[in-house]
Design a protein around this motif. Structure first.
Motif, PDB file in Angstrom:
ATOM      1  N   THR A  13       5.196   9.502  31.475  1.00 32.63           N
ATOM      2  CA  THR A  13       5.099   9.323  30.141  1.00 32.63           C
ATOM      3  C   THR A  13       4.665  10.827  29.614  1.00 32.63           C
ATOM      4  O   THR A  13       4.676  11.001  28.267  1.00 32.63           O
ATOM      5  N   TYR A  35       0.922   4.462  21.904  1.00 33.85           N
ATOM      6  CA  TYR A  35       1.987   4.353  22.773  1.00 33.85           C
ATOM      7  C   TYR A  35       3.043   4.350  22.139  1.00 33.85           C
ATOM      8  O   TYR A  35       4.329   4.942  22.499  1.00 33.85           O
ATOM      9  N   ALA A  43       7.396   4.766  28.360  1.00 35.36           N
ATOM     10  CA  ALA A  43       6.857   3.634  28.017  1.00 35.36           C
ATOM     11  C   ALA A  43       8.108   2.836  27.442  1.00 35.36           C
ATOM     12  O   ALA A  43       8.444   2.815  26.153  1.00 35.36           O
TER      13      ALA A  43
END
Length: 542
Positions: free
Chosen positions: A130, A252, A137
Motif C-alpha cells: 500500500t 484507508y 487495500a
C-alpha cells in the motif's frame, strides 16, 4: 441475538468454500507448473496488501490480468488466502504487457476488486504494498470505481490516465456506490436478490445513472438507495449518509478516492526544501468501530507550522517535532501532534495551479488526507504545503464550470457540492463562485445559487442555498489563516429543519467542511477549478 453495529463491522467473517471456475483452475495449474501462482518464479514481485471493508478474514485473494475475477477475459496470475486481519502476501511473475492488473478478494457474497496498474509497470518493481500501490487495500472504494468501468465496458482498456480521470470526474458517484457496498458487506442492509455478489450489485447501482452517461439524469446515490430499499429490507438514508462521510475521511479509503493504482515514479512530487504547512483538521465524530452512526464532533481546528522540511527522499519533519511523514510520488503519510495527541493521516499530494499563489514563483501543493484519532474517530485534514513567504491568490482561480450548474455569469465558476454525513447527506447543490480581493465588498470567494439542486434520497425535492455566501480568511483570536476561508450562518434551503452552520474551505481541497450543531459534515466536489490539481509540473491528470 442481533449483533451490535460495532460488532458487525469487525466481525470475523465465516470462511466459506470457494469453487474455482474451470478456466481459473486451468490457469492456476499452468502458473504452478511455471513456478507462478501463489509463489513466484524467477523475477517474481512480492505483493502484500489487505482486504478491508471490515477486514475480510480468510478471504480468497486472486490477482488477475485483463479484468477483475469473474469478468470476461480475466486471467489468473496468482492466488492466496488472507489472514484473520485480511492481510495477504504472495509472489507474482507479471507478464511484460500493458494490460491492466487487478487484485480481488472474496468471502461468500462479498466480492471486492481493485485496479493495480499495467502489468509491465508492476513487473519492474521488486515489491508492491500500500506504500506504492494504495489500491492494495482492496476495498469498497476500489470496487465501486471498477463497477462504473464494468458498466461502461472499459475494464480491458484501463490505463493509469483513464483511472485518474475517473477518480477526478466521478468521485461522488464512486463514493455513493462504495457506501452501498459497505452497507451490504457489513450487514447494515441486504444484498439485492438479483445480484450474486457485491461487485455485480455495484454494476446494478450505476446502471442508468449519470455515472455511466451524461444523458442520464438519475443521480447515482438515488439509485443506490432505491436498489437497497427494494431488496426486501429497509436501508435507511441515515446509514448511507454516515457511511459516505466515514469512507471519505478514512486513512484507508480517502486516498483511494484521489489516487490508488501504482505510483509509477516514487520520487517525491514535492522538491526538497522548507515549506509552510497550513490546514484544517475536522473530526467527524464517526467511529471506525461504528461508521454507520454519527457522534458528537469537535469544532474544526486550524493547524499551522511555518517551517516544515521535506528531504530529497520525501521525508517530512518540523523543528518542534509536531510534524512528520513521508511522500512517495503523490502518496502521503503524515503525523500531526496537537495538544499532546498524535493523529496519522494518509492521502494525496497534488500541485496547486500556478495562479493560486502570489509572492513566490515556486510550486505549492495541496494535501488531501484522512486519518483516525486516539478515540477511533475518522478525521479529515485538508491543507496546503507552500513555499515560505507564499500567499494565496484567490483571484487566480479560473477555469470552466462543471456541466449543468446553470451559472449565468461568464465570470462565475460553476461547481456541484454533494452532502456527506448527518443532516446534509444526499443533498446536492449547484453553485456559482466568483473570486475577489478579500474586502468587505469583494470577498475572497462569493457563492450564489446556480440551477436547482436536489435531495438524492427524495426524488422531486429541490435544494438551494439561502442567500449569497461570502467566504473570507479564517481568523481565530488574533491569528489569521489566509489559506482557509470561512463563512458563518450558512443556511441550507431544502433541509427540513432549516439548518444553519459554518462553511470552511481550504485552498485546493475537494470538499468544504460544514459545521452544524454538533456535527462536522462535508460537501464533496468533483473536478472543477476550485479543486483541480496536477500530479506534477508535467502532468495534469487531476
Amino acid at each position: 441475538m442481533r449483533l451490535s453495529l460495532s460488532s458487525r463491522l469487525f466481525r470475523v467473517l465465516k470462511r466459506r468454500s470457494y469453487t474455482l471456475s474451470a478456466a481459473a483452475l486451468s490457469a492456476l495449474l499452468l502458473l504452478s507448473s511455471c513456478g507462478g501462482g501463489s509463489g513466484g518464479g524467477g523475477g517474481a514481485t512480492a505483493v502484500s496488501g489487505q482486504a478491508i471493508d471490515a477486514p475480510l478474514t480468510g478471504a480468497t485473494i486472486t490477482v488477475t490480468l485483463n479484468a477483475p475475477e469473474g469478468q470476461t477475459g480475466a486471467q489468473v496470475l496468482g492466488t492466496t488466502t488472507a489472514d484473520s486481519n485480511g492481510n495477504f502476501t504472495l509472489n507474482i511473475s507479471f507478464p511484460n504487457t500493458s494490460a491492466p492488473v487487478f487484485a480481488n478478494a472474496q468471502t461468500g457474497s462479498t466480492v471486492l476488486s481493485s485496479y493495480l496498474g499495467p502489468a509491465s509497470t508492476l513487473a519492474s518493481l521488486s515489491t508492491l504494498s500500500t506504500t506504492n500501490v494504495p489500491n492494495l487495500a482492496i476495498s469498497q472504494v476500489t470496487t465501486a470505481a471498477l463497477a462504473i468501468l464494468a458498466a461502461t465496458n472499459q475494464l480491458s482498456s484501463l490505463t493509469p490516465t483513464s483511472y485518474a480521470t475517473l477518480l477526478s470526474n466521478d468521485r461522488s458517484d464512486i463514493l455513493a456506490v462504495a457506501a452501498g457496498i459497505m452497507a451490504v458487506a457489513d450487514k447494515y442492509c441486504s444484498l439485492p436478490g438479483g445480484d450474486r455478489d457485491t461487485f455485480e450489485m455495484g454494476r446494478s447501482m450505476v446502471a442508468g445513472t449519470s455515472a455511466v452517461s451524461s444523458s442520464n439524469t438519475t443521480p447515482t446515490l438515488t439509485n443506490v438507495s432505491k436498489i437497497l430499499n427494494n431488496s426486501g429490507t429497509s436501508c435507511s438514508s441515515s446509514i448511507l449518509s454516515s457511511l459516505l462521510q466515514a469512507i471519505s475521511a478514512s486513512q484507508y479509503w480517502a486516498p483511494e478516492l484521489d489516487l490508488g493504482d501504482v505510483v509509477e515514479n516514487i520520487a517525491p512530487v514535492v522538491p526538497a526544501g522548507t515549506y509552510h504547512l497550513q490546514g484544517l483538521t475536522a473530526d467527524t465524530g464517526i467511529s471506525q468501530n461504528n461508521p454507520s452512526n454519527s457522534g458528537t464532533a469537535f469544532t474544526p481546528s486550524p493547524f499551522d507550522d511555518p517551517s516544515v522540511s521535506v528531504s530529497s527522499s520525501g521525508g517530512i519533519t518540523s523543528k518542534d517535532g509536531n510534524v512528520s511523514g513521508q511522500i512517495t510520488g503523490n502518496y502521503l503519510t503524515l503525523s500531526l501532534t496537537t495538544g499532546g495527541a498524535t493523529t496519522t493521516y494518509s492521502g494525496k499530494v497534488g500541485l496547486l495551479p500556478s495562479g493560486f499563489l502570489s509572492s513566490t514563483t515556486a510550486e505549492g501543493f495541496s494535501l488531501r488526507t484522512g486519518g483516525q484519532d486516539g478515540a477511533g474517530n475518522f478525521v479529515k485534514f485538508d491543507a496546503v504545503l507552500v513555499p515560505q513567504g507564499g500567499s494565496p491568490n484567490w483571484t487566480g482561480i479560473s477555469g470552466s464550470s462543471e456541466d449543468g450548474t446553470g451559472c449565468s455569469s461568464s465570470n462565475a465558476i460553476g461547481f456541484r457540492m454533494h452532502g456527506l454525513g448527518p443532516i446534509v447527506g444526499g443533498y446536492t447543490y449547484n453553485l456559482c463562485a466568483t473570486t475577489g480581493t478579500g474586502t468587505t465588498t469583494s470577498p475572497d470567494l462569493a457563492i450564489t445559487n446556480g440551477s436547482a439542486g436536489e435531495d438524492d434520497f427524495n426524488t422531486g425535492s429541490s435544494a438551494s442555498l439561502s442567500g449569497t455566501l461570502s467566504l473570507d480568511t479564517l481568523t481565530v483570536g488574533t491569528t489569521s489563516y489566509p489559506f482557509i476561508l470561512t463563512a458563518a450562518s450558512v443556511a441550507l434551503g431544502g433541509v427540513s429543519n432549516g439548518t444553519t452552520g459554518t462553511l470552511d474551505y481550504v485552498m485546493g481541497a475537494n470538499e468544504m467542511i460544514y459545521v452544524v450543531t454538533s456535527y462536522n459534515t462535508a460537501f464533496l466536489m468533483n473536478d472543477n477549478p476550485l479543486d483541480k490539481l496536477a500530479e506534477n509540473s508535467q502532468n495534469s491528470d487531476h
